[in-house]
Design an enzyme around this catalytic site. Structure first.
Site, PDB file in Angstrom:
ATOM      1  CG  MET A 180      16.697  17.428  11.992  1.00 25.06           C
ATOM      2  SD  MET A 180      17.887  18.796  12.164  1.00 25.06           S
ATOM      3  CE  MET A 180      17.571  19.710  10.659  1.00 25.06           C
ATOM      4  CE  LYS A 211     -17.220  -1.330 -11.581  1.00 25.96           C
ATOM      5  NZ  LYS A 211     -16.902  -2.774 -11.351  1.00 25.96           N
ATOM      6  CG  PHE A 269     -12.179  -6.341  -3.081  1.00 31.34           C
ATOM      7  CD1 PHE A 269     -11.198  -6.940  -2.294  1.00 31.34           C
ATOM      8  CD2 PHE A 269     -11.816  -5.822  -4.313  1.00 31.34           C
ATOM      9  CE1 PHE A 269      -9.882  -7.027  -2.739  1.00 31.34           C
ATOM     10  CE2 PHE A 269     -10.504  -5.905  -4.769  1.00 31.34           C
ATOM     11  CZ  PHE A 269      -9.533  -6.514  -3.975  1.00 31.34           C
ATOM     12  CD  GLN A 270      -8.787  -2.803  -4.105  1.00 32.86           C
ATOM     13  OE1 GLN A 270      -9.304  -2.243  -5.077  1.00 32.86           O
ATOM     14  NE2 GLN A 270      -7.503  -3.121  -4.092  1.00 32.86           N
ATOM     15  CD  GLU A 298      -2.258   4.107  -4.838  1.00 36.80           C
ATOM     16  OE1 GLU A 298      -2.963   3.290  -5.448  1.00 36.80           O
ATOM     17  OE2 GLU A 298      -1.273   3.780  -4.125  1.00 36.80           O
TER      18      GLU A 298
END
Length: 591
Positions: free
Chosen positions: A479, A162, A112-113, A50
């Protein structure tokens, strides 16, 4: 006819002119993905992570000037995209991110999630929405695109539970929206613009300080007219590169921590600073109490909160850069005369002295390890006629690219400025390539930063995005190592990468093309081969590992107090370790 929330989502994006979505599916967004699968107007680029999807949307936005769109699932899908949202927020990138959410009845129950997507994104978005009713979805999407692309651009999150994606409602997409309390100012105050014009006419040592806001407003033409009309030198920030032609005689290149010597000196000793779409960040100002001690400051910016946030401003002008410059140029055209060039001749003479005293230089041993600056210089010279889009990751290679790749046009430069996100460059380049399939898109990366999102090679191959990745391979987080050399007595704490993958084999494992140039004599041929191949390519270029990026303003230092080269003591150390490198770096570091 009623539509499901998923169908409303798709139809709304079509109304906004969206062509491409960067996405990764999950349970709570499957209805949306199912509907996307059944249509052909919107292209879905399936990212492998993602964060990659978010950076692709950023690259798409920066290259096109339109809002990029990302779609992720709930929970870890959202937490993974947060870095891209924070990056877009810092760099004012127009981005609309849609996240899935658990059903509204389960919000707050640790389902969940489940994650608090609104709470997570609040500090790093311009605005965010949680859609609780399918009847509100269409207008929310309209408002999201409006907020993301107007005023100072930025990322906006739309969280879709959802059940909202599955429920049905009548589809009515508004032609326009009006949001109470959100009314960006586009036209600058006429009296303030007149004051700015008068200050420009009187100034003997003026400087134009131009940032990314000038690019987002499309003010390149107006900026060029202003500079040529008044013969004022142009300093660009890292984010402003390309908005003014890099090879133009009035261009001073980049200013700031790793800007050119003359750009920083001109900024410090100027008597008038005209800031256009820049935010006076710490990488430019250095020590704030000693920033531009002799100058009056004009600041043009559409975001009123950016004005006087870091630096006192004498003439603030809130408005769109393009519109303000148009009005400013109209006043100046009626007043500027030949005396302006004579008035500023001593200023230009001084600038030319600074340029001659400390130009950008490097020493390339034809028989030694390739210097990273040489890679960038040759890449620029061999591709500039192709008008490429150039993306970078973050680190030394980013600064060298900013110094040596002189961009001629806006929207060709994709880099992470404010957040400094390693792993940004490759997926951002892919986003630009998805928008412009026939353009040459280059990604200059370090061997450390490129590994943060190399999984997106699978995406590039699957979607036929022929991005060219040039890996400046020095075996370090370069760096970090430079700072350790200069300020931590050469203790390389976790900056030595030890072993990295064979990038040629890595490319081949994903079905891309891998090339390598280990000698100076091989470099030009390898670059030419890279840009001619119509597939994703990694060009691995092992470079001298102890090269440092100069000029450099130390953190908290003043713009005129730059480190210009390695000290004699540091050079001796580098010469000593250089006898052992590159075959046995471990021996060098313990010697």
């Amino acid at each position: 006819m009623k539509l499901t929330g998923a169908e409303i989502f798709i139809e709304s994006l079509k109304r906004e002119g969206v062509k491409t979505i960067f996405a990764l599916p999950g349970g709570v967004v499957l209805k949306i993905f199912d509907m996307l699968h059944q249509q052909s107007d919107l292209e879905v680029i399936l990212a492998r992570h993602e964060q990659g999807a978010g950076h692709m949307a950023e690259g798409y936005a920066k290259a096109t000037g339109r809002a990029g769109v990302a779609l992720v699932t709930s929970g870890p899908g959202m937490t993974n995209v947060i870095t891209a949202l924070a990056d877009a927020y810092m760099d004012s990138v127009p981005l609309v991110c849609f996240s899935g959410q658990v059903p509204t009845s389960l919000i707050g129950n640790d389902a969940f999630q489940e994650a608090d997507n609104v709470g997570l994104s609040r500090p790093c978005t311009k605005y965010n929405f949680l859609v609780k009713d399918v009847n509100d979805l269409a207008v929310t999407i309209k408002e999201a695109f409006y907020i993301a692309t107007t005023g100072r651009p930025g990322p906006v999150l739309v969280d879709i539970p959802k059940d909202v994606s599955m429920n049905k409602a009548d589809f009515n997409y508004p032609s326009s929206v009006s949001i109470r309390g959100y009314n960006p100012t586009y036209d600058g105050n006429k009296w303030q613009i007149k004051q700015a014009a008068e200050a420009i006419m009187k100034a003997k040592k003026p400087i134009l300080y131009v940032g990314g806001g000038a690019t987002y407003s499309g003010a390149s033409k107006e900026l060029l007219e202003l500079a040529e009309l008044t013969q004022i030198p142009v300093d660009m920030t890292l984010m402003g590169l390309g908005v003014f032609p890099g090879e133009h005689p009035l261009s001073m290149g980049m200013l700031g921590m790793h800007g050119t010597y003359w750009a920083n000196m001109a900024m410090h000793y100027s008597d008038l600073v005209i800031a256009v779409g820049a935010r006076f960040d710490d990488r430019v100002t250095g020590k704030v109490s000693e920033f531009c001690p002799f100058a009056k400051i004009v600041h043009i910016d559409i975001d009123p909160t950016s004005i006087r946030k870091n630096i006192h401003v004498d003439i603030p002008i809130v408005g769109d850069c393009k519109r303000v410059l148009q009005e400013l140029n109209q006043i100046l055209r009626a007043t500027v005369n030949g005396e302006q060039k004579d008035l500023r001749k001593p200023w230009w003479d001084q600038i030319k002295e600074w340029q001659q005293a400390h130009p950008l230089t490097y020493e390339q041993d034809p028989n030694g390890k390739i210097k990273p600056q040489h890679v960038i210089k040759r890449l620029y010279e061999l591709t500039k006629d192709r008008d490429p889009i150039v993306s970078t990751d973050v680190g030394q290679h980013q600064m060298w690219t900013a110094q040596y790749f002189k961009l001629a046009k806006p929207n060709r430069w994709l880099t992470s400025g404010g957040l400094g996100t390693m792993g940004f460059g490759f997926p951002a380049a892919m986003g630009a390539q998805a928008a412009f399939r026939d353009r040459l898109v280059l990604c200059v990366a370090g061997d450390g930063s490129v590994q943060m999102n190399t999984q997106e090679l699978a995406t590039a191959v699957a979607h036929k995005l022929p991005v060219k990745i040039i890996v400046i391979n020095n075996g370090f987080h370069g760096m970090v190592r430079q700072w350790q050399d200069l300020f931590y007595e050469g203790r390389y704490a976790c900056s030595d990468l030890g072993t990295s993958p064979d990038f040629v084999k890595l490319a081949e494992a994903y079905g891309a093309v891998g090339l390598r140039a280990s000698k100076v004599s091989e470099l030009d041929g390898a670059i030419r081969e890279t840009i001619e191949i119509d597939r994703p390519v990694i060009l691995d270029v092992p470079t001298y590992p102890f090269e440092n990026c100069y000029p450099m303003i130390p953190a908290g230092g003043c713009n005129h107090e730059m480190i210009l080269s390695d000290s004699p003591e540091l050079k001796k150390k580098q010469e000593a370790v250089g006898k052992v490198l590159p075959e046995d770096k471990d021996t060098v570091l313990t010697a």
